[in-house]
Design an enzyme around this catalytic site. Structure first.
Site, PDB file in Angstrom:
ATOM      1  N   ASP A  22       0.830  -1.210   0.000  1.00  0.00           N
ATOM      2  CA  ASP A  22       0.000   0.000   0.000  1.00  0.00           C
ATOM      3  C   ASP A  22       0.864   1.259   0.000  1.00  0.00           C
ATOM      4  OD1 ASP A  22      -2.346   1.416  -0.030  1.00  0.00           O
ATOM      5  OD2 ASP A  22      -2.763   1.190   2.105  1.00  0.00           O
ATOM      6  N   HIS A  39       2.488   3.448  -9.028  1.00  0.00           N
ATOM      7  CA  HIS A  39       2.264   2.026  -9.302  1.00  0.00           C
ATOM      8  C   HIS A  39       3.454   1.430 -10.060  1.00  0.00           C
ATOM      9  CE1 HIS A  39      -1.671   2.347  -7.645  1.00  0.00           C
ATOM     10  NE2 HIS A  39      -2.187   3.057  -8.625  1.00  0.00           N
ATOM     11  N   LEU A 133      10.613 -20.734  -4.495  1.00  0.00           N
ATOM     12  CA  LEU A 133       9.621 -19.868  -3.854  1.00  0.00           C
ATOM     13  C   LEU A 133       8.237 -20.026  -4.493  1.00  0.00           C
ATOM     14  CD1 LEU A 133       8.943 -17.340  -2.003  1.00  0.00           C
ATOM     15  CD2 LEU A 133       9.463 -15.949  -4.015  1.00  0.00           C
TER      16      LEU A 133
HETATM   17  C1  IPE Z   1      -5.464  -2.779  -0.200  1.00  0.00           C
HETATM   18  O1  IPE Z   1      -5.118  -1.440  -0.365  1.00  0.00           O
HETATM   19  C2  IPE Z   1      -5.471  -3.479  -1.524  1.00  0.00           C
HETATM   20  C3  IPE Z   1      -4.173  -3.664  -2.181  1.00  0.00           C
HETATM   21  C4  IPE Z   1      -3.009  -3.309  -1.707  1.00  0.00           C
HETATM   22  C5  IPE Z   1      -4.208  -4.314  -3.459  1.00  0.00           C
HETATM   23  P1  IPE Z   1      -6.226  -0.299  -0.526  1.00  0.00           P
HETATM   24  O2  IPE Z   1      -5.460   0.970  -0.679  1.00  0.00           O
HETATM   25  O3  IPE Z   1      -7.175  -0.645  -1.600  1.00  0.00           O
HETATM   26  O4  IPE Z   1      -6.988  -0.375   0.867  1.00  0.00           O
HETATM   27  P2  IPE Z   1      -7.864   0.710   1.636  1.00  0.00           P
HETATM   28  O5  IPE Z   1      -8.878   1.226   0.653  1.00  0.00           O
HETATM   29  O6  IPE Z   1      -6.941   1.783   2.078  1.00  0.00           O
HETATM   30  O7  IPE Z   1      -8.454  -0.027   2.784  1.00  0.00           O
HETATM   31  C1  IPE Z   2      -1.530   0.252  -3.438  1.00  0.00           C
HETATM   32  O1  IPE Z   2      -1.341   1.617  -3.464  1.00  0.00           O
HETATM   33  C2  IPE Z   2      -1.815  -0.323  -4.805  1.00  0.00           C
HETATM   34  C3  IPE Z   2      -3.177  -0.839  -4.972  1.00  0.00           C
HETATM   35  C4  IPE Z   2      -4.126  -0.785  -4.091  1.00  0.00           C
HETATM   36  C5  IPE Z   2      -3.493  -1.450  -6.240  1.00  0.00           C
HETATM   37  P1  IPE Z   2      -2.557   2.649  -3.448  1.00  0.00           P
HETATM   38  O2  IPE Z   2      -2.928   2.964  -4.858  1.00  0.00           O
HETATM   39  O3  IPE Z   2      -3.660   2.161  -2.597  1.00  0.00           O
HETATM   40  O4  IPE Z   2      -1.857   3.911  -2.789  1.00  0.00           O
HETATM   41  P2  IPE Z   2      -2.507   4.931  -1.742  1.00  0.00           P
HETATM   42  O5  IPE Z   2      -3.067   4.133  -0.621  1.00  0.00           O
HETATM   43  O6  IPE Z   2      -3.542   5.705  -2.483  1.00  0.00           O
HETATM   44  O7  IPE Z   2      -1.340   5.781  -1.312  1.00  0.00           O
HETATM   45 MG    MG Z   3      -4.073   2.358  -0.630  1.00  0.00          MG
END
Ligand code: IPE
Ligand code: IPE
Ligand code: MG
Length: 244
Positions: A22, A39, A133
């Site tokens: 995240d 990303h 792995l």
């Molecule tokens: C969780 O992250 C999903 C992934 C990392 C793929 P999100 O960014 O979607 O989660 P919330 O919305 O903060 O709970």
């Molecule tokens: C995690 O990073 C990637 C996915 C959920 C696919 P985010 O896109 O959720 O990044 P934040 O949480 O907005 O910083």
């Molecule tokens: Mg996120």
């Protein structure tokens, strides 16, 4: 302070590490870049995490790449994420295969773009005989949806007379999950400072040790994984019993 299990004895590394990757969006925002840039850098961090897991002797690594709730994001971001996933699967497969990595996927992949479904099938089939792995990628994954699908499959078996409801055990239930045959995660790491599970591996994480890092996912390095594993090794896992 945690105490080693016995003098000179190091606890084994976790057999299965699960990661909620995240913070890509916040990493990009901090640099006034579009979210896709976060990303993209996140995909680089995936490479480091996989390499580190191999070096640390971790048996299973599960990465949360796209949740069943991530469809709520703007279509452009979903398309960007699918594009990156496509690239990752196309570009990394040969290297992963050469490194003896076995790839598997959890989540409802039937809702992903058709060509990605093909890449998922081909990565699974190509690497199915590998013994290094185990890399598990969660795509369109949601813990509640997975548990529901398992319950529906068991209800169908009961209706077809294949199973007695009273015979449904924890083991039989787990066999119906996407993670059938995969041990439960011992360690779950979430980056970006958020302290929640976001519908990840709800059944499987019943006794996982949780490590929350403030680091944003694109900044995640091998050292972060090594440090989380060391923290895990210092913890006293009791599983409801008293300490040894
Ligand atoms: C969780 O992250 C999903 C992934 C990392 C793929 P999100 O960014 O979607 O989660 P919330 O919305 O903060 O709970
Ligand atoms: C995690 O990073 C990637 C996915 C959920 C696919 P985010 O896109 O959720 O990044 P934040 O949480 O907005 O910083
Ligand atoms: Mg996120």
């Amino acid at each position: 302070m945690s105490v080693p299990q016995s003098i000179g004895d190091t606890a084994p590394p976790p057999a299965h590490v699960a990661i909620i990757m995240d913070g890509n969006g916040r990493w990009a925002k901090a640099r006034s870049l579009p979210r896709i840039a976060g990303h993209q850098r996140g995909a680089r961090a995936v490479r480091s995490a996989v390499e580190a897991a191999r070096e640390l002797g971790i048996g299973y690594l599960t990465l949360y790449a796209f949740s069943s709730e991530n469809w709520k994001r703007p279509e452009t971001e979903i398309n960007d994420l699918m594009g990156l996933l496509r690239l990752y699967l196309q570009r990394e497969l040969a290297d992963l295969h050469r490194s003896n990595v076995r790839m598997r996927f959890i989540g409802d992949t039937s809702l992903l773009p058709k060509d990605i479904q093909k890449l998922v099938e081909s990565a699974t089939a190509t690497t199915s005989g590998n013994t290094g792995l185990n890399l598990i990628v969660a795509l369109n994954y949601g813990g509640r949806n997975e548990i529901l699908r398992a319950a529906q499959a068991l209800a169908q078996k009961a209706r077809d007379g294949e199973i007695e409801p009273a015979d449904i055990s924890v083991e039989k239930f787990a066999e119906q999950l996407d993670t059938a045959g995969i041990p439960d995660p011992d360690l779950m790491i979430r980056t970006s400072g958020e302290k929640r599970l976001s519908n990840f591996l709800l059944w499987q994480m019943a006794y996982a040790e949780l490590v929350f890092l403030d680091t944003l996912w694109p900044d995640f390095t091998k050292d972060h994984l090594a440090a989380a594993v060391a923290e895990f090794q210092g913890r006293d896992r009791r599983f409801g019993a008293t300490s040894a």
